[in-house]
Design a protein around this motif. Structure first.
Motif, PDB file in Angstrom:
ATOM      1  N   LEU A  39     -27.620   7.274  72.386  1.00 38.55           N
ATOM      2  CA  LEU A  39     -28.688   8.024  73.042  1.00 38.55           C
ATOM      3  C   LEU A  39     -29.824   8.326  72.071  1.00 38.55           C
ATOM      4  CD1 LEU A  39     -26.626  10.516  75.225  1.00 38.55           C
ATOM      5  CD2 LEU A  39     -27.906   8.518  75.988  1.00 38.55           C
ATOM      6  N   ILE A  40     -29.485   8.666  70.806  1.00 36.99           N
ATOM      7  CA  ILE A  40     -30.530   8.943  69.818  1.00 36.99           C
ATOM      8  C   ILE A  40     -31.365   7.688  69.567  1.00 36.99           C
ATOM      9  CG2 ILE A  40     -30.913   9.476  67.395  1.00 36.99           C
ATOM     10  CD1 ILE A  40     -28.540  11.387  67.537  1.00 36.99           C
ATOM     11  N   GLY A  41     -30.687   6.528  69.449  1.00 40.60           N
ATOM     12  CA  GLY A  41     -31.410   5.285  69.249  1.00 40.60           C
ATOM     13  C   GLY A  41     -32.324   4.957  70.411  1.00 40.60           C
ATOM     14  N   VAL A  42     -31.801   5.135  71.631  1.00 41.25           N
ATOM     15  CA  VAL A  42     -32.606   4.836  72.816  1.00 41.25           C
ATOM     16  C   VAL A  42     -33.813   5.766  72.901  1.00 41.25           C
ATOM     17  CG1 VAL A  42     -32.604   4.892  75.325  1.00 41.25           C
ATOM     18  CG2 VAL A  42     -30.700   3.834  74.106  1.00 41.25           C
ATOM     19  N   VAL A  43     -33.587   7.043  72.651  1.00 43.67           N
ATOM     20  CA  VAL A  43     -34.689   8.013  72.707  1.00 43.67           C
ATOM     21  C   VAL A  43     -35.710   7.732  71.604  1.00 43.67           C
ATOM     22  CG1 VAL A  43     -35.259  10.449  72.443  1.00 43.67           C
ATOM     23  CG2 VAL A  43     -33.305   9.786  73.827  1.00 43.67           C
ATOM     24  N   THR A  44     -35.238   7.338  70.405  1.00 41.32           N
ATOM     25  CA  THR A  44     -36.149   7.028  69.302  1.00 41.32           C
ATOM     26  C   THR A  44     -37.054   5.852  69.668  1.00 41.32           C
ATOM     27  OG1 THR A  44     -34.526   7.832  67.692  1.00 41.32           O
ATOM     28  CG2 THR A  44     -36.273   6.398  66.885  1.00 41.32           C
ATOM     29  N   ILE A  45     -36.454   4.807  70.234  1.00 39.12           N
ATOM     30  CA  ILE A  45     -37.242   3.644  70.660  1.00 39.12           C
ATOM     31  C   ILE A  45     -38.271   4.048  71.717  1.00 39.12           C
ATOM     32  CG2 ILE A  45     -37.114   1.409  71.818  1.00 39.12           C
ATOM     33  CD1 ILE A  45     -34.379   1.026  70.523  1.00 39.12           C
TER      34      ILE A  45
ATOM     35  N   GLY B 129     -51.592  -1.113  81.105  1.00 37.61           N
ATOM     36  CA  GLY B 129     -50.474  -1.535  80.256  1.00 37.61           C
ATOM     37  C   GLY B 129     -49.476  -0.417  80.019  1.00 37.61           C
ATOM     38  N   MET B 130     -49.997   0.805  79.826  1.00 39.34           N
ATOM     39  CA  MET B 130     -49.084   1.938  79.642  1.00 39.34           C
ATOM     40  C   MET B 130     -48.238   2.165  80.888  1.00 39.34           C
ATOM     41  SD  MET B 130     -51.110   4.902  77.536  1.00 39.34           S
ATOM     42  CE  MET B 130     -49.717   5.996  77.787  1.00 39.34           C
ATOM     43  N   GLY B 131     -48.864   2.031  82.062  1.00 37.41           N
ATOM     44  CA  GLY B 131     -48.097   2.197  83.293  1.00 37.41           C
ATOM     45  C   GLY B 131     -47.021   1.143  83.432  1.00 37.41           C
ATOM     46  N   VAL B 132     -47.438  -0.136  83.183  1.00 39.43           N
ATOM     47  CA  VAL B 132     -46.446  -1.219  83.256  1.00 39.43           C
ATOM     48  C   VAL B 132     -45.364  -1.034  82.207  1.00 39.43           C
ATOM     49  CG1 VAL B 132     -46.139  -3.704  83.002  1.00 39.43           C
ATOM     50  CG2 VAL B 132     -48.125  -2.821  84.233  1.00 39.43           C
ATOM     51  N   LEU B 133     -45.799  -0.649  80.998  1.00 39.16           N
ATOM     52  CA  LEU B 133     -44.822  -0.432  79.927  1.00 39.16           C
ATOM     53  C   LEU B 133     -43.871   0.703  80.279  1.00 39.16           C
ATOM     54  CD1 LEU B 133     -43.831  -0.999  77.037  1.00 39.16           C
ATOM     55  CD2 LEU B 133     -45.526   0.650  76.225  1.00 39.16           C
ATOM     56  N   LEU B 134     -44.420   1.768  80.862  1.00 37.48           N
ATOM     57  CA  LEU B 134     -43.575   2.905  81.236  1.00 37.48           C
ATOM     58  C   LEU B 134     -42.530   2.486  82.270  1.00 37.48           C
ATOM     59  CD1 LEU B 134     -43.001   5.924  80.972  1.00 37.48           C
ATOM     60  CD2 LEU B 134     -44.663   6.334  82.792  1.00 37.48           C
ATOM     61  N   VAL B 135     -42.981   1.735  83.282  1.00 34.88           N
ATOM     62  CA  VAL B 135     -42.033   1.256  84.292  1.00 34.88           C
ATOM     63  C   VAL B 135     -40.991   0.348  83.665  1.00 34.88           C
ATOM     64  CG1 VAL B 135     -41.795  -0.126  86.386  1.00 34.88           C
ATOM     65  CG2 VAL B 135     -43.678   1.498  86.178  1.00 34.88           C
ATOM     66  N   ALA B 136     -41.470  -0.574  82.792  1.00 33.90           N
ATOM     67  CA  ALA B 136     -40.531  -1.493  82.145  1.00 33.90           C
ATOM     68  C   ALA B 136     -39.560  -0.755  81.241  1.00 33.90           C
ATOM     69  CB  ALA B 136     -41.309  -2.539  81.345  1.00 33.90           C
ATOM     70  N   VAL B 137     -40.076   0.234  80.507  1.00 32.49           N
ATOM     71  CA  VAL B 137     -39.196   0.992  79.599  1.00 32.49           C
ATOM     72  C   VAL B 137     -38.164   1.783  80.387  1.00 32.49           C
ATOM     73  CG1 VAL B 137     -39.153   2.931  77.997  1.00 32.49           C
ATOM     74  CG2 VAL B 137     -40.812   1.101  77.677  1.00 32.49           C
ATOM     75  N   ILE B 138     -38.621   2.454  81.465  1.00 34.51           N
ATOM     76  CA  ILE B 138     -37.673   3.228  82.266  1.00 34.51           C
ATOM     77  C   ILE B 138     -36.619   2.311  82.879  1.00 34.51           C
ATOM     78  CG2 ILE B 138     -37.432   4.632  84.351  1.00 34.51           C
ATOM     79  CD1 ILE B 138     -40.130   5.864  83.725  1.00 34.51           C
ATOM     80  N   GLY B 139     -37.084   1.159  83.441  1.00 39.76           N
ATOM     81  CA  GLY B 139     -36.115   0.220  84.007  1.00 39.76           C
ATOM     82  C   GLY B 139     -35.169  -0.326  82.956  1.00 39.76           C
TER      83      GLY B 139
ATOM     84  N   ALA C  18     -41.048   6.014  70.043  1.00 40.21           N
ATOM     85  CA  ALA C  18     -41.907   5.159  69.233  1.00 40.21           C
ATOM     86  C   ALA C  18     -42.859   4.352  70.110  1.00 40.21           C
ATOM     87  CB  ALA C  18     -41.054   4.233  68.373  1.00 40.21           C
ATOM     88  N   MET C  19     -42.334   3.765  71.183  1.00 44.72           N
ATOM     89  CA  MET C  19     -43.184   2.984  72.082  1.00 44.72           C
ATOM     90  C   MET C  19     -44.216   3.872  72.747  1.00 44.72           C
ATOM     91  SD  MET C  19     -40.354   0.443  73.778  1.00 44.72           S
ATOM     92  CE  MET C  19     -41.578  -0.476  74.686  1.00 44.72           C
ATOM     93  N   THR C  20     -43.803   5.063  73.133  1.00 41.79           N
ATOM     94  CA  THR C  20     -44.740   5.997  73.762  1.00 41.79           C
ATOM     95  C   THR C  20     -45.833   6.412  72.786  1.00 41.79           C
ATOM     96  OG1 THR C  20     -42.946   6.823  75.163  1.00 41.79           O
ATOM     97  CG2 THR C  20     -44.921   8.180  74.993  1.00 41.79           C
ATOM     98  N   ALA C  21     -45.441   6.673  71.509  1.00 44.54           N
ATOM     99  CA  ALA C  21     -46.422   7.074  70.501  1.00 44.54           C
ATOM    100  C   ALA C  21     -47.427   5.953  70.248  1.00 44.54           C
ATOM    101  CB  ALA C  21     -45.711   7.455  69.206  1.00 44.54           C
ATOM    102  N   MET C  22     -46.931   4.691  70.174  1.00 38.59           N
ATOM    103  CA  MET C  22     -47.830   3.561  69.970  1.00 38.59           C
ATOM    104  C   MET C  22     -48.812   3.424  71.136  1.00 38.59           C
ATOM    105  SD  MET C  22     -45.184   0.741  68.412  1.00 38.59           S
ATOM    106  CE  MET C  22     -46.421  -0.540  68.543  1.00 38.59           C
ATOM    107  N   ALA C  23     -48.290   3.552  72.349  1.00 42.04           N
ATOM    108  CA  ALA C  23     -49.158   3.433  73.518  1.00 42.04           C
ATOM    109  C   ALA C  23     -50.199   4.544  73.540  1.00 42.04           C
ATOM    110  CB  ALA C  23     -48.320   3.454  74.788  1.00 42.04           C
ATOM    111  N   ILE C  24     -49.763   5.776  73.235  1.00 39.21           N
ATOM    112  CA  ILE C  24     -50.701   6.905  73.231  1.00 39.21           C
ATOM    113  C   ILE C  24     -51.748   6.728  72.140  1.00 39.21           C
ATOM    114  CG2 ILE C  24     -50.882   9.378  72.813  1.00 39.21           C
ATOM    115  CD1 ILE C  24     -48.198   9.722  74.203  1.00 39.21           C
ATOM    116  N   ALA C  25     -51.312   6.268  70.925  1.00 44.53           N
ATOM    117  CA  ALA C  25     -52.257   6.082  69.828  1.00 44.53           C
ATOM    118  C   ALA C  25     -53.294   5.018  70.179  1.00 44.53           C
ATOM    119  CB  ALA C  25     -51.509   5.695  68.554  1.00 44.53           C
ATOM    120  N   SER C  26     -52.841   3.914  70.767  1.00 52.18           N
ATOM    121  CA  SER C  26     -53.779   2.858  71.157  1.00 52.18           C
ATOM    122  C   SER C  26     -54.777   3.367  72.188  1.00 52.18           C
ATOM    123  CB  SER C  26     -53.011   1.657  71.715  1.00 52.18           C
ATOM    124  OG  SER C  26     -52.111   1.146  70.749  1.00 52.18           O
TER     125      SER C  26
END
Length: 502
Positions: free
Chosen positions: A13-19, A186-196, A22-30
């Motif tokens: 769970l820690i690994g999954v949450v970390t990933i 892209g963030m929306g698609v990424l969010l859907v893909a990440v959640i799925g 990280a992806m969320t932070a990259m998307a927000i930073a971009s």
């Protein structure tokens, strides 16, 4: 994807949450960078280029006002025509300073314009104004026109440069806006893909192993105790599977022990029942002889011996008779469930009616009132079911109080069972004796107080349980005694009755 066994679920769970973080932070930073670029492009276009374009037009008007004022003064020699020239010089300085401050890209062009403007004034405008005031000849007009045309060309090029900067700024603004739009999409698609993806990952890594373990546990719970529990997945799931498998081994061992104990108990019960039957049956003959000869002694020698001898003979006769009753009761008790007859549908109304006919004298003697509800038909042995009602009703007549006995026999449907109740207004039974009264030969009163051997309620319990029901003493009554027992409903009889009512 298969998770290696023994890997803790918490680490997964820690690994999954970390990933995910990280992806969320990259998307927000971009997105933040793109929004910042969009803001810069908008600020350059709105706050710099557009105001600079307006000030460049002001600069052009200021120069034209100067040229117009000098031309009017040349034609009229009136000082009032010089006012646009003077105002234009002041407006030129302000407009040039504004363009300098807003756009560094065109500062060279502005500097050339200011230089040409000074050259036009120094070489043409000021000498012309001074000469006219002194009535001197007018300076070379062609030279003035040539200088001003150069100045006008530089102003046009300044406006063209600013227009080009505006076009480029609009392109940058459009590019930044499109970039932000694509990043949001892209963030929306990424969010859907990440959640799925995370949902699928968590299912494969955590939920699927738990479902597999649960399926195996259900298989064991259904009775397949030989099934080995094989758990996979995170450490907690594997450890839980091992604990369940250890419990299964314990159950298997306990069942083996219980099977042995059950077999031994069945053998012991069979031997005890056989012993009780044989003992009671074989004791009948010698006991009859003892009783017969004691009665002969009583008849032949009664009154011929002393009083103590007569008393001893009476004791022997009474003991022999009581022993016969006990043996007969024990013989009847041992036969319940061992010597079986074909079970038939028994009309309990007819059973109780015949029973009350046999007790008519006793009922009349005690002044008892017996109220019987409409009873159903059940499947069983009529003689044994009659013995249940016989013991309960005879006890109600036997253990009566000061008032005449009142006996109620009721019944109600309770799911798949009929629940019968036999209540009276007698002396009652204390709640602490609720279990003891169903033990064979257990009595709550001295044998001289009430007749009987104390086997009646034990016989009732054995008969009721043999027919698939239970019997108990209802302890929450204010007075008297209330016994309740159950017997299975005969489904086909109930269906026939319901069909008739329909």
């Amino acid at each position: 994807m298969k998770l290696p066994d023994r890997l803790p679920a918490g680490r997964v769970l820690i690994g999954v949450v970390t990933i995910l973080l990280a992806m969320t932070a990259m998307a927000i930073a971009s997105t933040v960078l793109a929004l910042d670029a969009l803001g810069d492009a908008r600020s350059r276009s709105v706050d710099q280029i557009e105001p600079a374009a307006r000030r460049a037009k002001d600069l052009s008007r200021a120069l034209l006002d100067q040229e117009t004022g000098v031309r009017g003064f040349v034609l009229t020699t009136e000082n009032s025509f010089l006012q646009p020239y003077l105002d234009g010089r002041k407006a030129e300085v302000e407009a040039a300073d504004s363009v300098h401050a807003l756009l560094r890209d065109v500062n060279g062009r502005v500097d050339r314009i200011e230089g040409l403007s000074r050259q036009w004034r120094d070489q043409y405008a000021e000498p012309t104004i001074t000469g006219i005031r002194k009535s001197a000849p007018v300076q070379d007009i062609d030279r003035g026109k040539q200088l001003f045309d150069q100045l006008r060309a530089e102003v046009d090029m300044l406006q063209a440069d600013i227009g080009e900067l505006g076009r480029q700024a609009r392109e940058d603004l459009d590019h930044a806006a499109k970039l932000v739009l694509w990043l949001v999409i892209g963030m929306g698609v990424l969010l859907v893909a990440v959640i799925g993806g995370l949902t699928l990952l968590l299912y494969r890594l955590l939920i699927a192993p738990l479902e597999g373990l649960a399926e195996q546990v259900r298989q064991v719970a259904s009775g397949d105790f030989r099934h080995e529990i094989d758990a996979h997945g995170p450490r907690e799931t594997v450890m839980l599977g091992e604990d369940v498998d250890l419990m299964r081994h314990r159950i298997v061992q306990e069942l083996a022990t219980l099977d042995e104990a059950k077999t031994e108990l069945q053998r012991s019960n069979a031997e005890l029942e056989q012993f009780a039957y044989v003992a009671s049956h074989d004791l009948q003959e010698p006991l009859r002889k003892v009783a017969s000869f004691c009665q002969l002694l009583q008849r032949r020698y009664g009154g011929q011996l002393d009083e103590r001898a007569d008393q001893y003979i009476d004791f022997a006769v009474d003991g022999a008779k009581r022993m016969q009753v006990l043996i007969n009761d024990l013989l009847a008790f041992s036969r319940v469930g061992r010597i079986t007859r074909e079970q038939t549908v028994v009309d309990l109304n007819e059973v109780v009616r015949q029973l009350l006919d046999s007790y008519s004298d006793r009922i009349e003697e005690t002044g008892a009132r017996v109220e019987i509800a409409e009873l159903p038909s059940v499947r069983g042995e009529a003689s044994l079911l009659s013995a249940v009602f016989q013991n309960l009703i005879s006890n109600a007549l036997k253990f009566k109080g000061a008032e005449a006995p009142v006996i109620h026999v009721d019944v109600e449907r309770d799911g798949d069972m009929w629940k019968f109740a036999v209540r009276d207004n007698g002396i009652g039974i204390e709640p602490e004796y609720a279990d003891r009264i169903f033990v064979i030969f257990q009595r709550l009163h001295p044998k001289d107080a009430y007749p009987g051997t104390g086997i009646g309620l034990a016989m009732c319990r054995k008969i009721v349980e043999y027919h698939g029901g239970t019997i108990w003493l209802k302890t929450d009554v204010d007075s008297g005694t209330s016994f309740e027992f159950t017997l299975p409903v005969v489904p086909e009889l109930v269906a026939d009755v319901e069909e008739v009512h329909v």
